[in-house]
Design a protein around this motif. Structure first.
Motif, PDB file in Angstrom:
ATOM      1  N   ASN A  29       0.795  -1.223   0.000  1.00  0.00           N
ATOM      2  CA  ASN A  29       0.000   0.000   0.000  1.00  0.00           C
ATOM      3  C   ASN A  29       0.831   1.278   0.000  1.00  0.00           C
ATOM      4  O   ASN A  29       0.320   2.339  -0.376  1.00  0.00           O
ATOM      5  CB  ASN A  29      -0.925   0.024   1.220  1.00  0.00           C
ATOM      6  CG  ASN A  29      -1.968  -1.068   1.173  1.00  0.00           C
ATOM      7  OD1 ASN A  29      -2.171  -1.688   0.137  1.00  0.00           O
ATOM      8  ND2 ASN A  29      -2.620  -1.313   2.286  1.00  0.00           N
ATOM      9  N   VAL A  30       2.083   1.191   0.443  1.00  0.00           N
ATOM     10  CA  VAL A  30       2.875   2.416   0.582  1.00  0.00           C
ATOM     11  C   VAL A  30       4.223   2.299  -0.118  1.00  0.00           C
ATOM     12  O   VAL A  30       4.533   3.060  -1.044  1.00  0.00           O
ATOM     13  CB  VAL A  30       3.087   2.763   2.075  1.00  0.00           C
ATOM     14  CG1 VAL A  30       3.945   4.020   2.209  1.00  0.00           C
ATOM     15  CG2 VAL A  30       1.752   2.947   2.779  1.00  0.00           C
ATOM     16  N   LEU A  31       5.048   1.368   0.317  1.00  0.00           N
ATOM     17  CA  LEU A  31       6.446   1.358  -0.101  1.00  0.00           C
ATOM     18  C   LEU A  31       6.622   0.997  -1.564  1.00  0.00           C
ATOM     19  O   LEU A  31       7.418   1.617  -2.277  1.00  0.00           O
ATOM     20  CB  LEU A  31       7.234   0.398   0.792  1.00  0.00           C
ATOM     21  CG  LEU A  31       7.228   0.774   2.273  1.00  0.00           C
ATOM     22  CD1 LEU A  31       7.879  -0.320   3.112  1.00  0.00           C
ATOM     23  CD2 LEU A  31       7.938   2.107   2.496  1.00  0.00           C
ATOM     24  N   PRO A  46      -4.408  -2.030   8.271  1.00  0.00           N
ATOM     25  CA  PRO A  46      -4.417  -0.564   8.280  1.00  0.00           C
ATOM     26  C   PRO A  46      -3.247   0.028   9.064  1.00  0.00           C
ATOM     27  O   PRO A  46      -2.659   1.035   8.652  1.00  0.00           O
ATOM     28  CB  PRO A  46      -5.763  -0.233   8.946  1.00  0.00           C
ATOM     29  CG  PRO A  46      -6.617  -1.423   8.693  1.00  0.00           C
ATOM     30  CD  PRO A  46      -5.682  -2.585   8.767  1.00  0.00           C
ATOM     31  N   LEU A  47      -2.881  -0.598  10.182  1.00  0.00           N
ATOM     32  CA  LEU A  47      -1.752  -0.118  10.974  1.00  0.00           C
ATOM     33  C   LEU A  47      -0.449  -0.244  10.188  1.00  0.00           C
ATOM     34  O   LEU A  47       0.430   0.631  10.270  1.00  0.00           O
ATOM     35  CB  LEU A  47      -1.661  -0.911  12.276  1.00  0.00           C
ATOM     36  CG  LEU A  47      -0.522  -0.543  13.228  1.00  0.00           C
ATOM     37  CD1 LEU A  47      -0.653   0.905  13.676  1.00  0.00           C
ATOM     38  CD2 LEU A  47      -0.509  -1.487  14.428  1.00  0.00           C
ATOM     39  N   GLY A  48      -0.305  -1.323   9.414  1.00  0.00           N
ATOM     40  CA  GLY A  48       0.902  -1.496   8.613  1.00  0.00           C
ATOM     41  C   GLY A  48       1.068  -0.402   7.582  1.00  0.00           C
ATOM     42  O   GLY A  48       2.165   0.140   7.398  1.00  0.00           O
ATOM     43  N   ALA A  49      -0.027  -0.079   6.894  1.00  0.00           N
ATOM     44  CA  ALA A  49       0.048   0.980   5.891  1.00  0.00           C
ATOM     45  C   ALA A  49       0.348   2.334   6.536  1.00  0.00           C
ATOM     46  O   ALA A  49       1.185   3.101   6.042  1.00  0.00           O
ATOM     47  CB  ALA A  49      -1.268   1.037   5.109  1.00  0.00           C
ATOM     48  N   LEU A  50      -0.340   2.637   7.636  1.00  0.00           N
ATOM     49  CA  LEU A  50      -0.118   3.905   8.325  1.00  0.00           C
ATOM     50  C   LEU A  50       1.313   4.007   8.849  1.00  0.00           C
ATOM     51  O   LEU A  50       1.995   5.025   8.673  1.00  0.00           O
ATOM     52  CB  LEU A  50      -1.116   4.050   9.467  1.00  0.00           C
ATOM     53  CG  LEU A  50      -0.974   5.299  10.343  1.00  0.00           C
ATOM     54  CD1 LEU A  50      -1.179   6.550   9.504  1.00  0.00           C
ATOM     55  CD2 LEU A  50      -1.963   5.251  11.509  1.00  0.00           C
ATOM     56  N   GLY A  51       1.791   2.949   9.491  1.00  0.00           N
ATOM     57  CA  GLY A  51       3.143   2.965  10.045  1.00  0.00           C
ATOM     58  C   GLY A  51       4.205   3.090   8.972  1.00  0.00           C
ATOM     59  O   GLY A  51       5.215   3.792   9.158  1.00  0.00           O
ATOM     60  N   ALA A  52       3.998   2.439   7.829  1.00  0.00           N
ATOM     61  CA  ALA A  52       4.981   2.530   6.752  1.00  0.00           C
ATOM     62  C   ALA A  52       5.054   3.938   6.197  1.00  0.00           C
ATOM     63  O   ALA A  52       6.143   4.443   5.887  1.00  0.00           O
ATOM     64  CB  ALA A  52       4.618   1.542   5.642  1.00  0.00           C
ATOM     65  N   GLY A  53       3.895   4.602   6.077  1.00  0.00           N
ATOM     66  CA  GLY A  53       3.903   5.975   5.592  1.00  0.00           C
ATOM     67  C   GLY A  53       4.656   6.901   6.521  1.00  0.00           C
ATOM     68  O   GLY A  53       5.470   7.724   6.082  1.00  0.00           O
ATOM     69  N   LEU A  54       4.411   6.761   7.824  1.00  0.00           N
ATOM     70  CA  LEU A  54       5.099   7.601   8.799  1.00  0.00           C
ATOM     71  C   LEU A  54       6.599   7.310   8.809  1.00  0.00           C
ATOM     72  O   LEU A  54       7.428   8.227   8.871  1.00  0.00           O
ATOM     73  CB  LEU A  54       4.503   7.379  10.190  1.00  0.00           C
ATOM     74  CG  LEU A  54       3.038   7.806  10.369  1.00  0.00           C
ATOM     75  CD1 LEU A  54       2.529   7.393  11.748  1.00  0.00           C
ATOM     76  CD2 LEU A  54       2.886   9.310  10.160  1.00  0.00           C
ATOM     77  N   ALA A  55       6.964   6.022   8.755  1.00  0.00           N
ATOM     78  CA  ALA A  55       8.381   5.651   8.785  1.00  0.00           C
ATOM     79  C   ALA A  55       9.105   6.124   7.532  1.00  0.00           C
ATOM     80  O   ALA A  55      10.260   6.588   7.609  1.00  0.00           O
ATOM     81  CB  ALA A  55       8.518   4.141   8.937  1.00  0.00           C
ATOM     82  N   ALA A  56       8.447   6.000   6.370  1.00  0.00           N
ATOM     83  CA  ALA A  56       9.087   6.447   5.133  1.00  0.00           C
ATOM     84  C   ALA A  56       9.316   7.954   5.142  1.00  0.00           C
ATOM     85  O   ALA A  56      10.351   8.437   4.661  1.00  0.00           O
ATOM     86  CB  ALA A  56       8.234   6.042   3.935  1.00  0.00           C
ATOM     87  N   ASP A  57       8.364   8.715   5.687  1.00  0.00           N
ATOM     88  CA  ASP A  57       8.538  10.164   5.784  1.00  0.00           C
ATOM     89  C   ASP A  57       9.655  10.534   6.753  1.00  0.00           C
ATOM     90  O   ASP A  57      10.416  11.480   6.521  1.00  0.00           O
ATOM     91  CB  ASP A  57       7.228  10.817   6.231  1.00  0.00           C
ATOM     92  CG  ASP A  57       6.237  10.962   5.096  1.00  0.00           C
ATOM     93  OD1 ASP A  57       6.661  10.897   3.933  1.00  0.00           O
ATOM     94  OD2 ASP A  57       5.035  11.132   5.378  1.00  0.00           O
ATOM     95  N   ARG A  58       9.748   9.798   7.845  1.00  0.00           N
ATOM     96  CA  ARG A  58      10.705  10.140   8.901  1.00  0.00           C
ATOM     97  C   ARG A  58      12.115   9.634   8.596  1.00  0.00           C
ATOM     98  O   ARG A  58      13.099  10.351   8.796  1.00  0.00           O
ATOM     99  CB  ARG A  58      10.227   9.551  10.225  1.00  0.00           C
ATOM    100  CG  ARG A  58      11.150   9.767  11.397  1.00  0.00           C
ATOM    101  CD  ARG A  58      11.230  11.243  11.782  1.00  0.00           C
ATOM    102  NE  ARG A  58      12.052  11.448  12.958  1.00  0.00           N
ATOM    103  CZ  ARG A  58      13.375  11.544  12.941  1.00  0.00           C
ATOM    104  NH1 ARG A  58      14.036  11.447  11.787  1.00  0.00           N
ATOM    105  NH2 ARG A  58      14.050  11.757  14.054  1.00  0.00           N
TER     106      ARG A  58
END
Length: 435
Positions: free
Chosen positions: A242-244, A361-373
């Protein structure tokens, strides 16, 4: 012994047609909402109403499937889903379709998807016995139909929406549900059911039987370990899918075309892997196959994306990962069918499926935050390492030792099993069990 392949064929064809309809809706619905409202927020809300009932229907619909009967539940779910989907273009063309009414129709249609698919899966042991094929082969064919329906349904849906528009495609979707219901009605006999002594549900109301399904799963160490493992790996898969993967494809590999190519290659590899497993899976050692397939399909694609090599290299890695992933759902499905009592199949499978989706949903949200950070490369490397460590845990033993095939081959034990999935059709987004 006379072999009758019609029940197994009916279940597989019905599953493929019904799931293809789900994919049509998955593509056509957001395009319809976006065209009508012009609002990405409304489109996202419609998507939430389409996916949330998949979890709810799996968790709470299993008891009803056990009580109503597997064949009847499959047909009923397709009929209701077909009616609710058909109502969208019908109401739009006549009296109009307010957005809240659309959300209600989408929710009801999705609510019955998981119970209907669960009902067909629950009948596989009896259908496999009637056809004279090993349960691993039947599960492999079942998973191959799921992969094939998704792989073919998505591009076909896109083509049809481009040529006909979203509303006609939803009408086609309604027709697929009717075809699925008809196929199961004609090919799967009423008498195809677990033996009476094993299939008779215990007395009590809905909540008592629902609690019994939860207690059964909680008391089964092997099934419990499988659910926890898939819960964690689906969290990682959601982060990737969903993100990476979209971000790396857009920035490093050539854009949306590369993203679509990689998703298609993964699906095609999984389809081939499911077919290969259906042919030879009953001869393979289960735990070794499970760990090997999980290790190959999990970490390597993440690390390949982190390295950002030329696109053909990533495609090759993803193709091998897809081949390995194709064995996972059939293998886990065989274990579940052997160990869950016939009277509790639907409710236990529903809880398993809901557990598989719970952390996505937590996986997608966490990946987005981690990729930004931290950036995509450190995130991919970290998730890949965690993925590998998690999927190697079955080698430690414990309940995983009981993954071996029963000494006397049978589609299910004659008595309640002792210890000592697949994340799906659902509208699955990761490589392993979603239902």
């Amino acid at each position: 012994m006379t072999r009758d392949r019609r029940p197994l064929a009916g279940l597989l064809i019905g599953h493929a047609v019904s799931l293809t309809g789900n994919v049509l809706t998955l593509i056509a619905l957001p395009l319809y909402v976006l065209a009508e409202t012009g609002s990405p927020a409304a489109t996202g809300l419609a998507g939430a109403f389409a996916t949330a009932p998949v979890v709810l229907g799996g968790a709470f619909g299993g008891v009803l499937v056990d009580r109503i009967g597997f064949r009847r539940s499959s047909v009923l779910a397709d009929v209701v889903s077909g009616v609710t989907v058909a109502a969208v273009p019908l109401l739009h063309a006549t009296v109009g379709l307010p957005f809240p009414a659309l959300l209600a129709l989408v929710f009801v249609s999705g609510l019955l998807d998981t119970p209907g698919q669960t009902a067909r899966t629950a009948l596989l042991p009896e259908a496999a016995t009637a056809a004279g094929v090993p349960i691993e082969r039947a599960i492999g064919w079942h998973e191959a139909t799921s992969r094939g329906a998704r792989m073919i349904g998505a591009p076909v849906a896109g083509l049809l929406v481009g040529v006909l528009g979203a509303l006609p495609v939803l009408a086609v979707d309604a027709a697929t549900f009717a075809v699925s219901a008809l196929v199961v009605t004609l090919l799967v006999p009423r008498g195809l059911r677990p033996s009476t002594e094993e299939a008779e549900p215990e007395a009590g109301g809905y909540w008592r039987q629902f609690a019994a399904g939860l207690r059964f799963l909680a008391r089964e160490p092997l099934l419990r370990a499988m659910v926890l493992l898939v819960l964690v790996t689906n969290l990682f898969d959601a982060a990737k899918s969903n993100v990476l993967l979209p971000v790396v494809a857009d920035r490093e590999l050539g854009g949306p075309a590369a993203f679509g190519l990689l998703v298609g290659v993964m699906g095609g590899g999984a389809l081939i892997g499911s077919l290969v497993f259906s042919a030879i899976g009953h001869r393979l050692p289960r735990r070794a196959t499970f760990v090997t397939a999980y290790a190959v399909c999990g970490a390597p694609p993440l690390w390949a994306l982190a390295a950002a090599p030329p696109l053909p290299v990533v495609v090759a890695v993803v193709a091998v990962a897809g081949l390995a992933a194709g064995a996972l759902n059939p293998l886990m499905g065989a274990v579940e069918l052997e160990r869950v009592p016939a009277a509790m199949r639907a409710r236990v499978y529903g809880v398993i499926g809901a557990g598989a989706w719970a952390a996505m949903p937590l996986g997608a949200l966490g990946a987005g935050l981690a990729a930004d950070r931290f950036g995509t490369t450190p995130t991919l490397l970290t998730i890949g390492a965690c993925y590998l460590l998690v999927v190697l845990t079955p080698l430690l033993g414990g309940p995983w030792r009981e993954m071996r095939r029963p000494a006397v081959a049978a589609p299910r034990p004659a008595a309640p099993p002792t210890i000592g999935k697949d994340a799906r059709g659902q509208r699955e987004q990761s490589e392993v069990r979603q239902t």
